[in-house]
Design a protein around this motif. Structure first.
Motif, PDB file in Angstrom:
ATOM      1  N   PRO A   8       5.885 -31.502  36.438  1.00 39.64           N
ATOM      2  CA  PRO A   8       6.154 -30.511  35.651  1.00 39.64           C
ATOM      3  C   PRO A   8       6.578 -30.821  34.587  1.00 39.64           C
ATOM      4  O   PRO A   8       7.864 -31.542  34.281  1.00 39.64           O
ATOM      5  CB  PRO A   8       6.689 -29.324  36.088  1.00 39.64           C
ATOM      6  N   SER A   9       6.257 -30.499  33.171  1.00 37.93           N
ATOM      7  CA  SER A   9       6.850 -30.867  31.928  1.00 37.93           C
ATOM      8  C   SER A   9       7.035 -29.721  30.945  1.00 37.93           C
ATOM      9  O   SER A   9       7.256 -29.719  29.860  1.00 37.93           O
ATOM     10  CB  SER A   9       6.011 -31.968  31.114  1.00 37.93           C
ATOM     11  N   SER A  10       6.904 -28.355  31.572  1.00 35.82           N
ATOM     12  CA  SER A  10       6.994 -27.211  30.855  1.00 35.82           C
ATOM     13  C   SER A  10       7.481 -26.127  32.032  1.00 35.82           C
ATOM     14  O   SER A  10       7.435 -26.398  33.032  1.00 35.82           O
ATOM     15  CB  SER A  10       5.839 -26.858  30.116  1.00 35.82           C
ATOM     16  N   GLU A  11       8.290 -24.992  31.415  1.00 37.04           N
ATOM     17  CA  GLU A  11       8.459 -23.915  32.406  1.00 37.04           C
ATOM     18  C   GLU A  11       7.399 -23.397  33.151  1.00 37.04           C
ATOM     19  O   GLU A  11       7.536 -23.138  33.990  1.00 37.04           O
ATOM     20  CB  GLU A  11       9.319 -22.765  31.478  1.00 37.04           C
ATOM     21  N   ALA A  12       6.179 -23.353  32.344  1.00 35.25           N
ATOM     22  CA  ALA A  12       5.001 -22.589  32.956  1.00 35.25           C
ATOM     23  C   ALA A  12       4.550 -23.538  34.082  1.00 35.25           C
ATOM     24  O   ALA A  12       4.457 -23.271  35.326  1.00 35.25           O
ATOM     25  CB  ALA A  12       4.012 -22.616  31.841  1.00 35.25           C
ATOM     26  N   GLU A  13       4.684 -25.043  34.080  1.00 36.93           N
ATOM     27  CA  GLU A  13       4.240 -26.068  35.060  1.00 36.93           C
ATOM     28  C   GLU A  13       5.232 -25.767  36.172  1.00 36.93           C
ATOM     29  O   GLU A  13       4.881 -25.768  37.341  1.00 36.93           O
ATOM     30  CB  GLU A  13       4.110 -27.361  34.336  1.00 36.93           C
ATOM     31  N   LEU A  14       6.512 -25.692  35.761  1.00 36.31           N
ATOM     32  CA  LEU A  14       7.312 -25.587  36.766  1.00 36.31           C
ATOM     33  C   LEU A  14       7.214 -24.190  37.735  1.00 36.31           C
ATOM     34  O   LEU A  14       7.335 -24.426  38.933  1.00 36.31           O
ATOM     35  CB  LEU A  14       9.079 -25.378  36.369  1.00 36.31           C
ATOM     36  N   ARG A  15       7.130 -23.082  37.011  1.00 37.24           N
ATOM     37  CA  ARG A  15       6.695 -21.840  37.454  1.00 37.24           C
ATOM     38  C   ARG A  15       5.335 -21.939  38.630  1.00 37.24           C
ATOM     39  O   ARG A  15       5.417 -21.544  39.695  1.00 37.24           O
ATOM     40  CB  ARG A  15       6.568 -20.808  36.793  1.00 37.24           C
ATOM     41  N   SER A  66       1.770 -13.852  34.590  1.00 33.42           N
ATOM     42  CA  SER A  66       2.504 -15.016  34.935  1.00 33.42           C
ATOM     43  C   SER A  66       1.762 -15.939  35.900  1.00 33.42           C
ATOM     44  O   SER A  66       2.269 -16.843  36.082  1.00 33.42           O
ATOM     45  CB  SER A  66       4.022 -14.434  35.414  1.00 33.42           C
TER      46      SER A  66
END
Length: 67
Positions: A8-15, A66
Protein backbone atom coordinates in the motif's frame (compact mmCIF):
# COMPACT_ATOMS: atom_id res chain seq x y z
CA UNK A 1 0.33 -10.19 2.75
CA UNK A 2 2.07 -12.46 0.28
CA UNK A 3 5.00 -11.63 -1.98
CA UNK A 4 2.80 -11.31 -5.10
CA UNK A 5 0.70 -8.51 -3.55
CA UNK A 6 1.49 -4.84 -3.94
CA UNK A 7 2.53 -2.68 -1.01
CA UNK A 8 0.00 0.00 0.00
CA UNK A 9 1.26 3.47 -0.91
CA UNK A 10 -1.65 5.58 0.34
CA UNK A 11 -4.00 5.69 3.31
CA UNK A 12 -6.84 4.45 1.08
CA UNK A 13 -4.78 1.44 -0.02
CA UNK A 14 -3.81 0.69 3.59
CA UNK A 15 -7.49 0.82 4.61
CA UNK A 16 -8.36 -1.54 1.74
CA UNK A 17 -5.64 -3.99 2.85
CA UNK A 18 -6.87 -3.90 6.45
CA UNK A 19 -10.47 -4.38 5.34
CA UNK A 20 -9.51 -7.40 3.23
CA UNK A 21 -7.45 -8.85 6.10
CA UNK A 22 -10.32 -8.45 8.59
CA UNK A 23 -12.80 -10.03 6.18
CA UNK A 24 -10.52 -13.05 5.61
CA UNK A 25 -10.05 -13.43 9.37
CA UNK A 26 -13.81 -13.16 9.97
CA UNK A 27 -14.50 -15.75 7.24
CA UNK A 28 -12.00 -18.05 9.00
CA UNK A 29 -13.90 -17.65 12.31
CA UNK A 30 -10.98 -15.90 14.01
CA UNK A 31 -11.53 -13.54 16.93
CA UNK A 32 -10.68 -10.15 15.45
CA UNK A 33 -11.49 -7.87 18.37
CA UNK A 34 -8.69 -7.10 20.80
CA UNK A 35 -5.24 -5.61 20.99
CA UNK A 36 -1.85 -6.70 19.73
CA UNK A 37 1.70 -5.46 20.04
CA UNK A 38 3.44 -5.39 16.70
CA UNK A 39 7.17 -5.57 17.44
CA UNK A 40 9.41 -4.92 14.44
CA UNK A 41 13.05 -5.16 15.50
CA UNK A 42 15.42 -2.23 15.08
CA UNK A 43 14.61 -1.21 11.49
CA UNK A 44 10.95 -0.26 12.00
CA UNK A 45 8.89 1.33 14.79
CA UNK A 46 6.75 -0.83 17.06
CA UNK A 47 2.96 -0.41 17.03
CA UNK A 48 0.09 -1.16 19.37
CA UNK A 49 -2.96 -2.23 17.38
CA UNK A 50 -6.44 -2.14 18.93
CA UNK A 51 -9.49 -3.42 17.02
CA UNK A 52 -13.08 -3.03 18.18
CA UNK A 53 -16.28 -4.00 16.42
CA UNK A 54 -18.59 -1.06 15.75
CA UNK A 55 -22.35 -1.01 15.35
CA UNK A 56 -23.62 -0.78 11.77
CA UNK A 57 -25.77 2.14 10.64
CA UNK A 58 -29.54 1.54 10.59
CA UNK A 59 -29.78 2.08 6.81
CA UNK A 60 -27.98 -0.77 5.03
CA UNK A 61 -29.02 0.10 1.45
CA UNK A 62 -26.63 3.05 1.14
CA UNK A 63 -23.04 1.98 0.39
CA UNK A 64 -20.34 3.42 2.64
CA UNK A 65 -18.01 6.02 1.14
CA UNK A 66 -15.04 4.24 2.72
CA UNK A 67 -15.44 1.09 0.60
Amino acid sequence: MTTDETTPSSEAELRAELKALFRRAYDSDLEIEGGWDCRNGTDYPDWDVIVTEVQKNEVQDIPSTSE
